[in-house]
Design an enzyme around this catalytic site. Structure first.
Site, short mmCIF file in Angstrom:
data_model
loop_
_atom_site.label_atom_id
_atom_site.label_comp_id
_atom_site.label_asym_id
_atom_site.label_seq_id
_atom_site.Cartn_x
_atom_site.Cartn_y
_atom_site.Cartn_z
CE1 TYR A 42 0.08 6.80 13.77
CE2 TYR A 42 -1.63 5.21 14.39
CZ TYR A 42 -0.32 5.58 13.87
OH TYR A 42 0.40 4.56 13.33
NE ARG A 79 3.84 5.01 2.51
CZ ARG A 79 3.65 5.09 3.76
NH1 ARG A 79 2.60 5.80 4.41
NH2 ARG A 79 4.39 4.07 4.52
CE LYS A 98 3.26 6.21 12.61
NZ LYS A 98 3.09 4.81 12.30
CD GLU A 156 6.09 5.92 10.61
OE1 GLU A 156 6.74 5.43 11.78
OE2 GLU A 156 5.35 5.18 9.88
CG ASP A 157 4.50 7.64 6.75
OD1 ASP A 157 4.54 6.33 6.96
OD2 ASP A 157 3.42 7.85 7.02
CG ASP A 217 6.50 2.45 12.43
OD1 ASP A 217 6.40 1.33 12.90
OD2 ASP A 217 5.54 3.36 12.29
CG ASP A 218 6.15 3.15 7.04
OD1 ASP A 218 4.95 3.29 7.52
OD2 ASP A 218 6.86 4.25 6.88
CG ASN A 257 -3.35 3.36 7.98
OD1 ASN A 257 -4.29 2.93 8.17
ND2 ASN A 257 -2.32 3.19 8.41
N1 LIG Z 1 -1.39 -0.63 9.03
C1 LIG Z 1 -0.35 -0.15 9.18
O1 LIG Z 1 -0.03 -0.37 10.20
C2 LIG Z 1 0.18 0.56 8.10
C3 LIG Z 1 -0.14 0.76 6.87
N2 LIG Z 1 0.47 1.38 5.96
C4 LIG Z 1 -0.25 1.90 4.55
O2 LIG Z 1 0.00 0.82 3.46
C5 LIG Z 1 -0.05 1.79 2.23
C6 LIG Z 1 1.04 1.37 1.46
O3 LIG Z 1 2.13 1.89 2.21
P1 LIG Z 1 3.64 1.60 1.60
O4 LIG Z 1 3.70 0.17 1.19
O5 LIG Z 1 4.88 2.35 2.44
O6 LIG Z 1 3.50 2.52 0.09
P2 LIG Z 1 4.37 2.20 -1.17
O7 LIG Z 1 4.12 3.52 -1.93
O8 LIG Z 1 5.64 1.75 -0.77
O9 LIG Z 1 3.69 1.02 -1.79
C7 LIG Z 1 2.36 0.84 -2.63
C8 LIG Z 1 1.94 -0.17 -3.32
O10 LIG Z 1 0.81 0.06 -3.63
C9 LIG Z 1 0.97 -0.31 -4.94
N3 LIG Z 1 -0.45 0.24 -5.82
C10 LIG Z 1 -0.57 1.33 -6.13
N4 LIG Z 1 -1.67 1.72 -6.92
C11 LIG Z 1 -2.03 0.32 -6.95
C12 LIG Z 1 -3.23 -0.05 -7.50
N5 LIG Z 1 -4.05 0.65 -8.26
N6 LIG Z 1 -3.37 -1.42 -7.51
C13 LIG Z 1 -2.46 -2.25 -6.97
N7 LIG Z 1 -1.54 -1.92 -6.41
C14 LIG Z 1 -1.31 -0.34 -6.26
C15 LIG Z 1 2.12 0.27 -5.57
O11 LIG Z 1 2.45 -0.29 -6.88
C16 LIG Z 1 3.10 -0.11 -4.49
O12 LIG Z 1 3.44 -1.32 -4.78
C17 LIG Z 1 -0.34 3.06 2.90
O13 LIG Z 1 -1.74 3.53 2.71
C18 LIG Z 1 0.12 3.05 4.05
O14 LIG Z 1 -0.65 4.13 4.87
C19 LIG Z 1 1.60 1.46 5.57
C20 LIG Z 1 2.34 1.09 7.09
C21 LIG Z 1 1.74 0.67 8.34
C1 LIG Z 2 0.56 3.35 10.05
C2 LIG Z 2 1.74 3.97 9.28
O1 LIG Z 2 2.88 3.90 9.62
C3 LIG Z 2 1.23 4.18 7.88
O2 LIG Z 2 0.15 4.41 7.43
O3 LIG Z 2 2.17 4.71 7.35
MG LIG Z 3 4.07 5.11 8.27
#
Ligand SMILES: NC(=O)C1=CN([C@@H]2O[C@H](COP(=O)(O)OP(=O)(O)OC[C@H]3O[C@@H](n4cnc5c(N)ncnc54)[C@H](O)[C@@H]3O)[C@@H](O)[C@H]2O)C=CC1
Ligand SMILES: CC(=O)C(=O)O
Ligand SMILES: [Mg+2]
Length: 621
Positions: free
Chosen positions: A151, A204, A222, A293-294, A314-315, A458
């Site tokens: 993962y 994504r 997952k 997812e993603d 999930d996200d 991540n």
């Molecule tokens: N810890 C966890 O369980 C999870 C973590 N994530 C992580 O969160 C991150 C974002 O995922 P999503 O929201 O789905 O992606 P997304 O693409 O929907 O959102 C990304 C956001 O970051 C912003 N962004 C991009 N570059 C930027 C910058 N230089 N400065 C400020 N903001 C900036 C974008 O404008 C957008 O609002 C990914 O890295 C993903 O791996 C997502 C789901 C679960």
């Molecule tokens: C953990 C997860 O779902 C993500 O980073 O997109």
């Molecule tokens: Mg995800």
């Protein structure tokens, strides 16, 4: 509580609840008595397993076509001699009959010899393909050590290199060119008992951008966690990747890329495709839980399908729940009241907005009005602070949190937003590694006795800061959780705020309650129950999340909360569960979780039983 004990049954065949296989020698007494149908494996039970068992009974050579053979390697070095003779593998494996401990020792040694995380990932993929019970037992017993290899973070690198490292099929691909025929393509999946799918279009993948069909590593990873953490049977899971084109030009030009080379289809085309896919999946496997997812912009699909299918994102929702779960514990530690919280979110995408909305709900339960709760959040995206008068057209999902109290001021940098807001909480869901600079972390510790610092992007390379930096620059005062795992720092263990703490329990609870929808109440319950799942020792250490090594117990607790919420929302169809006490329900859930150790014993016992019955036949002949 009905006693959930296995007993010998005179009739043949019946079903094991834990395994879903036809078992000649076992039945589940309470199930028959109470009229409770199979939960985790209910679909499989009615889908032709029994005839296969009969075939096996009559023709030993057909054993390779049975589910027993699917799930246990014929060449498993733990098979006793009689079983090897029965399988006709005697002489084809080394003579020693090995214990799990010996097998595990070899596997772990082999793993330690692999030079890179990708080599380890590939070894574990191979192990899963060749000896699934051994893989899952190894994983379950070494969850903390092995999860990072199947993962985040390793799965991110694996997806980036998928075109190069691909060796074998592991899931299903649906292509845009198959539109109009998805129903028949889906029939090609060889398992009849699918209960859950994780579906991505690869647009994504973690914080690594659009990886097209190379994103397959995510559904595979997952769903491995579904099995390891929540005991969903491996053969009841369907990793699904949609080939809807990719905006990643480099991939489209890569000769080794195995997806279509078209640019990403339009939103309208995607919606039509998803409409067909949702109907086709549910037609083949009624009751299937569909986890999105993603996807790059998953909000429209969630809105469109959440009331009509058994699905969740999930996200948005899983992440919202897991972060709320840790946040509830963080608030208890800081003692800052909801009304005094000020949260800056770097990242206003699916995860950022999902988490913020979930915390709004919590603040409202703490007594704030919706407007007061909403005003506790300042979201920052790639263009800076999200405001009404920024001059660009905001995406729909950002409007709810868009500020109208900025007096015309537009703030671009995170450091300036921190200075402007003076936040108690800093969340990172931006995909921008290192965005929480030493200066910002230091400032957070000047502003708060215990700043909440959650760099959640991540994989590790995209994390807004490391645990070591967060501790160093806040003088170890911060309450920390990150999306990907980090090593301990000066004897302190970081929290991992990753949706893996909740999605397995959400899926399990949904399957067992046979919920028709995954309601917001079910998602919220997963967060609440997660927050209560820490032991006194874990609380005493100041942890925000329970020890990942206890994830199966945590998933039981989360699943119970999800089932109770499904009952409260009247979306459950397994009505008999309403009559169980919490203790009974926990036992009910546990009994239905796939347990690789028990499964192995049952497989062995079944094979020995077949050996004996064949001996009887031979004797008569
Ligand atoms: N810890 C966890 O369980 C999870 C973590 N994530 C992580 O969160 C991150 C974002 O995922 P999503 O929201 O789905 O992606 P997304 O693409 O929907 O959102 C990304 C956001 O970051 C912003 N962004 C991009 N570059 C930027 C910058 N230089 N400065 C400020 N903001 C900036 C974008 O404008 C957008 O609002 C990914 O890295 C993903 O791996 C997502 C789901 C679960
Ligand atoms: C953990 C997860 O779902 C993500 O980073 O997109
Ligand atoms: Mg995800």
């Amino acid at each position: 509580m009905p006693k959930l004990a296995f007993r010998r049954a005179p009739s043949y065949p019946t079903f094991s609840t834990r395994t879903g296989r036809a078992l000649p020698s076992y039945t589940h007494s309470s199930m028959a008595r109470d009229g409770i149908t199979n939960g985790v494996n209910g679909v499989g039970a009615s889908n032709g397993v029994a005839p296969m068992a009969n075939v096996r009974h009559a023709h030993t050579h057909h054993v390779r076509h049975t589910r027993v053979a699917d799930l246990s390697s014929d060449f498993d070095t733990s098979h006793p001699t009689e079983v090897r003779k029965y399988l006709r593998t005697y002489g084809l494996t080394p003579p020693a009959v090995e214990s799990f401990q010996t097998q595990a020792e070899r596997c772990l040694k082999l793993l330690s010899l692999k030079p890179t995380p990708i080599d380890k990932f590939q070894y574990l993929t191979h192990l899963k393909a060749t000896n699934v019970h051994l893989f899952y037992r190894l994983l379950a017993e070494n969850i903390k050590e092995l999860t990072p290899l199947i993962y985040t973070p390793t799965v991110g690198e694996a997806c980036q290199k998928w075109s190069e490292i691909y060796t074998q099929p592991e899931g299903m691909y649906l292509s845009f060119d198959d539109k109009g025929h998805l129903h028949s393509v889906i029939q090609n999946w060889p398992k009849h008992n699918v209960e859950i799918t994780v579906v991505t279009d690869g647009s994504r993948i973690l914080g690594l951008g659009d990886l097209g069909i190379n994103g397959m590593g995510i559904p595979v990873g997952k769903l491995s966690l579904y099995t390891a953490c929540a005991g969903i049977r491996p053969d009841a899971t369907l990793p699904l990747t949609l080939d809807l084109g990719t905006s990643n030009e480099q991939l489209r030009n890569d000769p080794l890329y195995m997806g279509s080379r078209r640019p990403k289809v339009s939103a309208q085309e995607e919606q039509e495709f998803l409409d067909e896919m949702m109907a086709a999946l549910t037609e083949r496997w009624p009751g299937i839980v569909i986890q999105f997812e993603d996807f790059k912009n998953p909000f429209p699909a969630l809105e469109r399908y959440r009331d009509h299918y058994t699905c969740f994102n999930d996200d948005i929702q899983g992440t919202g729940a897991v972060i709320l779960g840790g946040f509830i514990n963080a608030v208890k530690r800081t003692g800052v009241a909801a009304k005094d919280q000020r949260a800056v979110f770097l990242g206003a995408g699916s995860a950022g907005v999902g988490v913020a909305k979930q915390i709004v709900e919590f603040f409202m339960r703490e007594g704030l009005t919706e407007d007061q709760a909403r005003k506790c959040f300042w979201l920052v995206d790639s263009k800076g602070l999200v405001t009404n008068d920024r001059g660009d057209k905001l995406a729909d999902h950002k409007i709810y949190f868009s500020r109208d109290d900025n007096d015309g001021k537009q703030i671009k940098s995170l450091a300036d937003v921190v200075e402007y807001v003076k936040p108690t909480i800093l969340m990172g869901l931006s995909t921008i590694g290192g965005a929480f600079t030493p200066e910002i972390l230091t400032r957070m510790s000047e502003l708060n006795a215990h700043p909440v610092i959650f760099p959640l992007s991540n994989p590790s390379s995209q994390s807004e800061c490391t645990f070591a930096d967060a501790m160093k620059y806040t003088k170890s005062t911060c309450l920390f959780a990150s999306g990907s795992p980090f090593p301990d720092y000066e004897g302190q263990t970081p929290g991992q705020g990753n949706n893996m703490y909740v999605f397995p329990g959400i899926g399990l609870g949904t399957i067992l309650s046979k919920a028709v929808n995954v309601t917001q109440e079910m998602i919220y319950a997963s967060a609440e129950l997660l927050s209560t799942s820490l032991t006194p020792e874990e609380h005493a250490k100041g942890w925000l999340y329970p020890d990942i090594a206890r994830i199966r117990d945590v998933s039981v607790t989360v699943a119970r909360g999800v089932i109770r919420a499904a009952q409260a929302s009247s979306v459950d169809r397994e009505l008999a569960l309403r009559n169980l006490s919490d203790e009974q329900l926990d036992e009910y859930i546990r009994e239905r979780m796939y347990d690789p150790k028990l499964e192995k014993l049952l497989v062995e016992e079944e094979l020995l039983h077949l050996v004996k019955s064949m001996q009887g036949v031979e004797h008569k002949l």
